[in-house]
Design an enzyme around this catalytic site. Structure first.
Site, PDB file in Angstrom:
ATOM      1  N   TRP A 474       0.869  -1.181   0.000  1.00  0.00           N
ATOM      2  CA  TRP A 474       0.000   0.000   0.000  1.00  0.00           C
ATOM      3  C   TRP A 474       0.898   1.220   0.000  1.00  0.00           C
ATOM      4  O   TRP A 474       1.535   1.537   0.999  1.00  0.00           O
ATOM      5  CB  TRP A 474      -0.893  -0.027   1.225  1.00  0.00           C
ATOM      6  CG  TRP A 474      -1.852   1.117   1.383  1.00  0.00           C
ATOM      7  CD1 TRP A 474      -1.551   2.443   1.457  1.00  0.00           C
ATOM      8  CD2 TRP A 474      -3.278   1.034   1.512  1.00  0.00           C
ATOM      9  NE1 TRP A 474      -2.680   3.201   1.619  1.00  0.00           N
ATOM     10  CE2 TRP A 474      -3.768   2.353   1.659  1.00  0.00           C
ATOM     11  CE3 TRP A 474      -4.189  -0.019   1.531  1.00  0.00           C
ATOM     12  CZ2 TRP A 474      -5.128   2.630   1.833  1.00  0.00           C
ATOM     13  CZ3 TRP A 474      -5.532   0.264   1.698  1.00  0.00           C
ATOM     14  CH2 TRP A 474      -5.993   1.575   1.834  1.00  0.00           C
ATOM     15  N   ASP A 475       0.943   1.934  -1.113  1.00  0.00           N
ATOM     16  CA  ASP A 475       1.860   3.062  -1.262  1.00  0.00           C
ATOM     17  C   ASP A 475       1.107   4.382  -1.147  1.00  0.00           C
ATOM     18  O   ASP A 475      -0.118   4.444  -1.287  1.00  0.00           O
ATOM     19  CB  ASP A 475       2.572   2.970  -2.617  1.00  0.00           C
ATOM     20  CG  ASP A 475       3.969   3.577  -2.587  1.00  0.00           C
ATOM     21  OD1 ASP A 475       4.286   4.320  -1.636  1.00  0.00           O
ATOM     22  OD2 ASP A 475       4.745   3.317  -3.531  1.00  0.00           O
ATOM     23  N   CYS A 523       3.674   1.505   2.763  1.00  0.00           N
ATOM     24  CA  CYS A 523       4.785   2.213   2.144  1.00  0.00           C
ATOM     25  C   CYS A 523       4.294   3.620   1.831  1.00  0.00           C
ATOM     26  O   CYS A 523       3.170   3.795   1.365  1.00  0.00           O
ATOM     27  CB  CYS A 523       5.227   1.493   0.871  1.00  0.00           C
ATOM     28  SG  CYS A 523       6.437   2.394  -0.128  1.00  0.00           S
ATOM     29  N   ASP A 545      12.971   4.163   0.365  1.00  0.00           N
ATOM     30  CA  ASP A 545      13.199   3.909  -1.057  1.00  0.00           C
ATOM     31  C   ASP A 545      14.685   3.825  -1.386  1.00  0.00           C
ATOM     32  O   ASP A 545      15.040   3.408  -2.493  1.00  0.00           O
ATOM     33  CB  ASP A 545      12.557   5.019  -1.894  1.00  0.00           C
ATOM     34  CG  ASP A 545      11.068   4.801  -2.078  1.00  0.00           C
ATOM     35  OD1 ASP A 545      10.587   3.678  -1.833  1.00  0.00           O
ATOM     36  OD2 ASP A 545      10.372   5.757  -2.468  1.00  0.00           O
TER      37      ASP A 545
END
Length: 725
Positions: A474-475, A523, A545
């Site tokens: 889940w970004d 995320c 990242d």
């Protein structure tokens, strides 16, 4: 254990090793008295210096009320009446007047720990809760302070609820979750700072007069700052000295402060950031503030870390996943970016399966017309033309290889170039009459709207229902701006940020209810929302990242200060590294990624045969140590952030029979001897086997372990210790 000494009007909350004491002054003001190592007595009212040992006998001189309020150590501070330090509560009445005064009303002791409606919070058995009610008779407000402890933890959980018992609306402009008045002393602050791709770097500095502030006003919690703050004694090390720490169980805007006032006394405070916040509290309604976790340590940072780690493992992460072995995964993002189809994904999955990797995650680019990052967010339908196959067929073929399947979403965002935006432009957060501010070519969906939240849920759930998808990444790739809603009234516009966070929590809770076996990894463009609130829903969070092994040393050190290694998303990525361009040995990248949820972020079909040949052994090493990594006690042995040469941490099993030490030499030095690493947490009477040799536990801890300097930069060694029977 929770006690109330009625004679002295003192509350005392005990954990296995600490005591927290507060008292009611003259039947009116709830004041903080003591927090520290366990003490037997409750009779501590004398510490408030009010001229009497019995707080109910304290004389309050109305002619000097402001003088008293400006120095009294409050349990929950309030604004506008005379306390000029950081306040927890600020209220505007229906007449537009500011000011609130909270006086003691009653208390209740509860066996267990009630849930916080709509919010993540610690849970589990063996809990006791104290609820103390304060009131403002003029505003007809009720404030219920909650204090919870678990029998197996030294942490203290605090939160508060504000109830409007009147007939008029009031407006809450500040509702913090907790403050902690420590009195006079010398302290230093420790906080976690950074930015995208360099999150959670530790910063320590002396605390002087005035206010030290850690905050986020971006709608997310933790790229630039982190919802954590500690005051430590100047002599504090990993093993020695005092620590007072606060961590916020929340994923949006936050405020954490440490203030030294004119008397040299300190106040810590933590809660939702008051900037941009104004909550309309209508008659009969209530507002629940999130939970803050407070920890005291008399034995330095290691002890603080162990308290946080054990609390989050035992009482915050959902028990289905907390100690369950997570699959070693490979993500196609840095392998392909947007350029992939089913053939490419199957080739990666086949090579991964041959090397022991257990899950393939299909990242961004599978939906709408998403070949770049400037379109299609919100159009959550599979692009079968691009994939060259249906999602159900692709997943079935991957599963046939013995590999699980996961998928990427960014549910909180909408692209201007999308069918959803063309149909519903009012579904994006926007200020009327002003052009919206894009970031990463996208807007933020208005999650204060029930129709938006329902659409997103059904879109995501439809994809999950269509195939055997066992994992979601889940970004969330941009901060919140233009925080105005066409749905809310003008009096509610200050609620947008908080309503967004509540909606995210509700969505994830609903997904886990419909898909109870789902492994959810949060995320936020890396580690932008790595906080306890997210851990309540997802047992692991993408740490950053930046996957460069050397950059990750500092990032992961700061993260592991508070969070168990099992929560830290860490992968082996390609070289030259896609963020910083550094080239590090494949073995070193794997050693660093062991401090987390091990996986790969590269095109396994294109890396060298030499590197590829190491993967099966790396996966096996991780799997052999996964129980230790998930359950063991973490110790910081050396910090690359501090010494700029090498890094080292250790994980020891709870029974002290097994340990793993990870040593990374960052820069080689000429004409230098080996490193002596003084280990921790071992059985001093035990004997430990290391690479065929036997060492006594006390020698390893007191004298140390010799690690010979490897040749070359960026070299790592993983050392396993086993106690002999």
């Amino acid at each position: 254990m929770i006690q109330f000494d009625r004679e002295h009007q003192v509350f005392k909350i005990d954990t296995p090793h600490t005591s927290y004491v507060m008292g009611v002054v003259s039947g009116k003001y709830l004041s903080h008295i003591y927090y520290g190592n366990y003490i037997k007595t409750c009779d501590m009212g004398y510490l408030l210096d009010l001229g009497t040992d019995f707080l109910q006998e304290a004389s309050l001189d109305e002619g000097e009320k402001v003088t008293l309020l400006d120095r009294l150590p409050f349990e929950y501070s309030f604004a506008g009446i005379g306390d000029f330090r950081q306040s927890c509560l600020e209220v505007v009445s229906s007449e537009g007047q500011r000011g609130v005064e909270l006086v003691y009303d009653s208390y209740e002791m509860i066996s267990g720990k009630p849930e916080l409606t709509g919010l993540p919070a610690a849970f589990g058995g063996g809990a006791e809760t104290l609820k103390i009610t304060l009131k403002d008779p003029a505003l007809k407000l009720r404030v219920v302070l909650s204090y919870s402890v678990f029998a197996d933890s030294d942490a203290l959980m605090r939160s508060c609820q504000v109830i409007n018992d009147g007939t008029e609306d009031v407006f809450l402009e500040r509702v913090l979750s907790a403050c902690l008045d420590l009195g006079e002393g010398d302290y230093e602050t420790i906080a976690l700072h950074g930015s995208w791709a360099r999150e959670r770097h530790m910063e320590r500095q002396a605390a002087g007069y005035g206010t030290y502030l850690v905050e986020s006003k971006r709608g997310i919690s933790s790229h630039q700052s982190h919802p954590f703050l500690a005051l430590v004694s100047p002599d504090c090390t990993q093993e020695h000295g005092e620590v007072y720490a606060m961590n916020f169980v929340y994923s949006g805007n936050f405020f954490a402060s440490a203030e030294k006032n004119q008397f040299g006394a300190f106040r810590m405070a933590m809660g939702i950031h008051p900037d941009g916040f104004c909550w309309k509290l209508a008659a009969g309604e209530s507002f629940q503030a999130p939970e803050a976790v407070i920890v005291y340590s008399d034995a330095g940072l290691d002890k603080m870390t162990h308290i946080f780690h054990d609390l989050y493992r035992d009482h915050l992460i959902r028990q289905q996943w907390v100690y369950k072995r997570r699959p070693v995964l490979i993500n196609n993002w840095e392998a392909t970016y947007f350029d992939f189809d089913h053939k490419k994904l199957l080739a990666i999955a086949k090579e991964a399966a041959d090397n022991g990797i257990e899950m393939l995650v299909m990242d961004d680019g599978w939906f709408g017309k998403r070949d770049r990052d400037d379109s299609s967010l919100g159009d959550w339908t599979v692009n079968e033309t691009k994939l060259g196959d249906s999602l159900e067929s692709l997943v079935s073929q991957v599963n046939a290889l013995g590999v699980k399947f996961g998928i990427w979403f960014e549910p909180e965002m909408i692209s201007p170039d999308s069918s959803l935006y063309r149909e519903h432009p009012d579904w994006a957060l926007q200020i009327q009459g002003r052009e919206g501010s894009q970031a990463r070519n996208q807007y933020v969906l208005d999650f204060s709207r029930p129709d938006v939240v329902e659409y997103i849920y059904q879109s995501v759930a439809a994809v999950l229902r269509s195939a055997n998808i066992e994992y979601i990444k889940w970004d969330m790739n941009r901060p919140l701006t233009d925080a105005a809603s066409a749905y809310l009234t003008k009096e509610q516009q200050g609620e947008v940020f908080h309503r967004h966070v509540l909606a995210v929590y509700a969505l994830q809770e609903r997904l886990l209810a419909e898909f109870p076996g789902l492994l959810l990894e949060n995320c936020t463009s890396g580690g932008g929302r790595f906080d306890p609130g997210m851990l309540y829903y997802s047992p692991q969070i993408w740490c950053s990242d930046d996957t460069d092994a050397i950059e990750r040393l500092t990032i992961q050190e700061g993260t592991a200060l508070l969070y168990p290694l099992s929560t830290i998303g860490a992968h082996v990525s390609d070289c030259p590294n896609h963020t910083v361009g550094r080239v590090t040995p494949f073995a070193t990248r794997a050693a660093v990624a062991m401090a987390g949820t091990f996986g790969y972020e590269l095109d396994i079909t294109k890396i060298s045969q030499e590197d590829r040949a190491q993967i099966a052994a790396q996966v096996k090493t991780y799997q052999e140590n996964i129980d230790l990594i998930q359950q063991g006690d973490y110790y910081r042995i050396a910090s690359y952030q501090k010494n700029k040469r090498y890094d080292c941490y250790e994980v020891v099993s709870k029974d002290r029979k097994k340990a793993v030490v990870v040593f990374v030499q960052v820069l080689a030095e000429a004409n230098m001897h080996g490193h002596i690493l003084r280990l921790k947490g071992l059985n001093p009477e035990g004997r430990y086997r290391i690479n065929g040799k036997c060492f006594s536990g006390d020698a390893l801890m007191q004298a140390g372990l010799l690690v010979k300097r490897p040749w070359g930069d960026f070299q790592a060694e993983v050392i396993t210790l086993m106690e002999e029977e």
